[in-house]
Design a protein around this motif. Structure first.
Motif, PDB file in Angstrom:
ATOM      1  N   GLY A  71      39.222  36.261  34.921  1.00 61.14           N
ATOM      2  CA  GLY A  71      38.482  35.529  33.914  1.00 61.14           C
ATOM      3  C   GLY A  71      38.266  34.068  34.237  1.00 61.14           C
ATOM      4  N   VAL A  72      38.701  33.643  35.415  1.00 63.35           N
ATOM      5  CA  VAL A  72      38.573  32.233  35.796  1.00 63.35           C
ATOM      6  C   VAL A  72      37.886  32.086  37.152  1.00 63.35           C
ATOM      7  N   THR A  73      38.464  32.685  38.181  1.00 57.91           N
ATOM      8  CA  THR A  73      37.968  32.444  39.545  1.00 57.91           C
ATOM      9  C   THR A  73      36.830  33.390  39.890  1.00 57.91           C
ATOM     10  N   ASP A  74      35.780  33.305  39.098  1.00 56.41           N
ATOM     11  CA  ASP A  74      34.568  34.035  39.421  1.00 56.41           C
ATOM     12  C   ASP A  74      33.832  33.299  40.544  1.00 56.41           C
ATOM     13  N   ARG A  75      32.706  33.847  40.951  1.00 55.78           N
ATOM     14  CA  ARG A  75      32.006  33.264  42.092  1.00 55.78           C
ATOM     15  C   ARG A  75      31.629  31.793  41.880  1.00 55.78           C
ATOM     16  N   PRO A  76      31.051  31.382  40.726  1.00 53.02           N
ATOM     17  CA  PRO A  76      30.729  29.960  40.564  1.00 53.02           C
ATOM     18  C   PRO A  76      31.944  29.053  40.678  1.00 53.02           C
ATOM     19  N   PHE A  77      33.070  29.474  40.113  1.00 54.32           N
ATOM     20  CA  PHE A  77      34.263  28.624  40.159  1.00 54.32           C
ATOM     21  C   PHE A  77      34.842  28.572  41.570  1.00 54.32           C
ATOM     22  N   ARG A  78      34.826  29.703  42.277  1.00 51.60           N
ATOM     23  CA  ARG A  78      35.335  29.706  43.660  1.00 51.60           C
ATOM     24  C   ARG A  78      34.496  28.784  44.544  1.00 51.60           C
ATOM     25  N   ILE A  79      33.191  28.872  44.402  1.00 54.18           N
ATOM     26  CA  ILE A  79      32.316  28.016  45.212  1.00 54.18           C
ATOM     27  C   ILE A  79      32.564  26.547  44.899  1.00 54.18           C
ATOM     28  N   LEU A  80      32.725  26.219  43.605  1.00 51.90           N
ATOM     29  CA  LEU A  80      32.979  24.837  43.214  1.00 51.90           C
ATOM     30  C   LEU A  80      34.282  24.331  43.814  1.00 51.90           C
ATOM     31  N   CYS A  81      35.339  25.136  43.736  1.00 54.43           N
ATOM     32  CA  CYS A  81      36.627  24.712  44.288  1.00 54.43           C
ATOM     33  C   CYS A  81      36.534  24.478  45.793  1.00 54.43           C
ATOM     34  N   ARG A  82      35.790  25.325  46.468  1.00 56.70           N
ATOM     35  CA  ARG A  82      35.656  25.144  47.914  1.00 56.70           C
ATOM     36  C   ARG A  82      34.833  23.904  48.230  1.00 56.70           C
ATOM     37  N   GLN A  83      33.828  23.627  47.433  1.00 54.58           N
ATOM     38  CA  GLN A  83      33.059  22.395  47.631  1.00 54.58           C
ATOM     39  C   GLN A  83      33.931  21.161  47.415  1.00 54.58           C
ATOM     40  N   LEU A  84      34.947  21.298  46.561  1.00 58.29           N
ATOM     41  CA  LEU A  84      35.814  20.168  46.227  1.00 58.29           C
ATOM     42  C   LEU A  84      37.143  20.202  46.966  1.00 58.29           C
ATOM     43  N   GLY A  85      37.197  20.924  48.090  1.00 61.22           N
ATOM     44  CA  GLY A  85      38.338  20.781  48.980  1.00 61.22           C
ATOM     45  C   GLY A  85      39.218  21.982  49.208  1.00 61.22           C
ATOM     46  N   ALA A  86      39.034  23.086  48.482  1.00 62.14           N
ATOM     47  CA  ALA A  86      39.858  24.266  48.730  1.00 62.14           C
ATOM     48  C   ALA A  86      39.435  24.922  50.044  1.00 62.14           C
ATOM     49  N   GLY A  87      40.423  25.319  50.840  1.00 61.99           N
ATOM     50  CA  GLY A  87      40.120  25.942  52.125  1.00 61.99           C
ATOM     51  C   GLY A  87      39.973  27.444  52.055  1.00 61.99           C
ATOM     52  N   HIS A  88      40.367  28.039  50.930  1.00 58.96           N
ATOM     53  CA  HIS A  88      40.312  29.494  50.789  1.00 58.96           C
ATOM     54  C   HIS A  88      40.320  29.832  49.309  1.00 58.96           C
ATOM     55  N   ALA A  89      39.565  30.862  48.943  1.00 59.19           N
ATOM     56  CA  ALA A  89      39.493  31.290  47.550  1.00 59.19           C
ATOM     57  C   ALA A  89      39.429  32.804  47.504  1.00 59.19           C
ATOM     58  N   VAL A  90      40.259  33.409  46.671  1.00 60.25           N
ATOM     59  CA  VAL A  90      40.320  34.862  46.537  1.00 60.25           C
ATOM     60  C   VAL A  90      39.689  35.250  45.205  1.00 60.25           C
ATOM     61  N   SER A  91      38.957  36.348  45.203  1.00 62.94           N
ATOM     62  CA  SER A  91      38.248  36.779  44.007  1.00 62.94           C
ATOM     63  C   SER A  91      39.199  37.164  42.883  1.00 62.94           C
ATOM     64  N   GLU A  92      38.624  37.293  41.699  1.00 63.72           N
ATOM     65  CA  GLU A  92      39.351  37.908  40.607  1.00 63.72           C
ATOM     66  C   GLU A  92      39.744  39.333  41.000  1.00 63.72           C
ATOM     67  N   MET A  93      40.755  39.828  40.328  1.00 63.64           N
ATOM     68  CA  MET A  93      41.241  41.180  40.580  1.00 63.64           C
ATOM     69  C   MET A  93      40.143  42.211  40.299  1.00 63.64           C
ATOM     70  N   VAL A  94      39.911  43.102  41.273  1.00 67.80           N
ATOM     71  CA  VAL A  94      38.927  44.179  41.147  1.00 67.80           C
ATOM     72  C   VAL A  94      39.674  45.501  41.063  1.00 67.80           C
ATOM     73  N   THR A  95      39.299  46.349  40.127  1.00 69.63           N
ATOM     74  CA  THR A  95      39.986  47.619  39.940  1.00 69.63           C
ATOM     75  C   THR A  95      39.768  48.563  41.125  1.00 69.63           C
ATOM     76  N   SER A  96      40.743  49.443  41.316  1.00 77.35           N
ATOM     77  CA  SER A  96      40.607  50.469  42.357  1.00 77.35           C
ATOM     78  C   SER A  96      40.114  51.788  41.775  1.00 77.35           C
ATOM     79  N   GLN A  97      39.839  51.830  40.480  1.00 78.49           N
ATOM     80  CA  GLN A  97      39.410  53.072  39.848  1.00 78.49           C
ATOM     81  C   GLN A  97      37.912  53.279  40.054  1.00 78.49           C
ATOM     82  N   PRO A  98      37.510  54.332  40.780  1.00 85.89           N
ATOM     83  CA  PRO A  98      36.100  54.523  41.147  1.00 85.89           C
ATOM     84  C   PRO A  98      35.158  54.587  39.958  1.00 85.89           C
ATOM     85  N   HIS A  99      35.609  55.154  38.839  1.00 83.10           N
ATOM     86  CA  HIS A  99      34.693  55.304  37.704  1.00 83.10           C
ATOM     87  C   HIS A  99      34.337  53.965  37.062  1.00 83.10           C
ATOM     88  N   LEU A 100      35.032  52.887  37.462  1.00 87.55           N
ATOM     89  CA  LEU A 100      34.731  51.560  36.926  1.00 87.55           C
ATOM     90  C   LEU A 100      33.944  50.693  37.903  1.00 87.55           C
TER      91      LEU A 100
END
Length: 347
Positions: free
Chosen positions: A19-48
């Protein structure tokens, strides 16, 4: 700092936060000095996979590499398939979630609950590594120190994860039982670092350059990961980098720079979520930015009554323009309990 074939620009990472580190926030953090950003948790359940939430979390359009996707689940075969699915959609690093303390995750025996079942945790790591190996995609893993204070098993699991091919470990210095309460504990992270040869990332209560340096010295970690302290303060990575280089905190960012970054962030946020959801989910980001700014409370209340993205931006932009005239430098002084125990971290 390297993860598999990927050389990172620095050792300052932004933590995956649902609910926080979505793509816009990850890109912003990297623009402001973060060297690496990991996505929000993605489910492993195929039906989702086709759900709107998952499709948004798997959206990496315009995101600089390496693209790291965190997956969560309790079935080794499903987790392996989730890794392949995300690699087909652009993932260049797969991160396994064994650190989330949320009840809805742990009640399904995913996240940090997996640390209670060591054979299953190791089987999942092994299956995901096997699924990623043909594509040359490295696997990383995030965990806690253990389920509770009586069962801190991070060192034992770290050795097992390294043995099956995990290429980097992040350890949050709390047990699942702690959630985010109390202070992070770094001795276990230091022990993990001593136990393995792969890179180890320290996470927990890193809120500024002083705490970042103290944690690096205390743990011997190869990198640090910042989570909640980046909410509303994505320039924290530049601040930490400056402190690690120069030994002193930099001046606060120019208010006009913050204004431009926040407005740009909102536009990217609306583009990803659409008008209705975008306006509502943007409110929490705005609240985080303004939580310690003088007179920010009144603006937050007004923003929460607005249902239009254009009006949301208009109100915020006008208010920030006035703030910039009164305060050329960002006036917020975001302090937390964690910043008050630096001396306890000193080596």
């Amino acid at each position: 700092m390297r993860i598999g074939p990927h050389v990172l620009p620095n050792r300052l990472f932004v933590a995956p936060m649902a609910g926080v580190t979505d793509r816009p926030f990850r890109i912003l953090c990297r623009q402001l000095g973060a060297g690496h950003a990991v996505s929000e948790m993605v489910t492993s359940q195929p039906h989702l996979y086709a759900s709107l939430k998952t499709s948004r979390r798997a959206n990496h359009d315009g995101e600089p590499g390496p693209i790291a996707v965190q997956i969560a689940g309790t079935d080794a075969a499903m987790m392996a398939e989730a890794a392949r699915y995300n690699i087909e959609r652009g993932a260049q690093i797969i991160d396994i979630n064994m650190g989330c303390p949320a009840k809805k995750v742990c009640n399904a025996w995913a996240g940090s609950a997996l640390m209670q079942n060591e054979p299953l945790a190791i089987a999942i790591a092994e299956a995901v590594v096997a699924a990623c190996s043909p594509s040359g995609v490295p696997v990383t893993l995030k965990m806690r120190t253990g389920w509770n204070a009586e069962s801190r098993n991070a060192v034992r699991l770290a050795r097992a994860f390294e043995a099956v091919g995990v290429q980097m470990l992040t350890v949050h210095g709390r047990t699942r039982e702690q959630g985010y309460k109390g202070h992070a504990e770094y001795d276990t992270i230091a022990a993990v670092k001593q136990a393995v040869r792969i890179p180890v990332v320290a996470n927990g209560d890193i809120t500024d350059g002083v705490s970042a340096l103290a944690v690096l010295l205390r743990t011997g970690a190869d990198a640090i990961m910042v989570g909640r302290a980046a909410q509303g303060r994505p320039w924290i990575f530049r601040e930490i980098a400056h402190y690690l280089t120069h030994g002193q905190a930099p001046a606060p960012p120019a208010t006009e720079v913050v204004r431009q970054a926040l407005i740009a962030h909102l536009h990217e946020h609306y583009a990803l979520y659409g008008e209705y959801t975008g306006v509502r989910t943007a409110r929490k980001h705005i609240a985080w930015y303004l939580q310690d700014v003088p007179e920010g409370k009144a603006l937050r209340c007004a923003i929460n009554q607005v249902d239009s993205s254009a009006e949301q931006v208009r109100l915020l932009d006008a208010w920030l323009a006035q703030l910039a005239r009164r305060h050329p430098r960002w006036p917020a002084t975001q302090a937390s309990d964690a910043t008050q125990h630096h001396d306890a971290l000193a080596v």
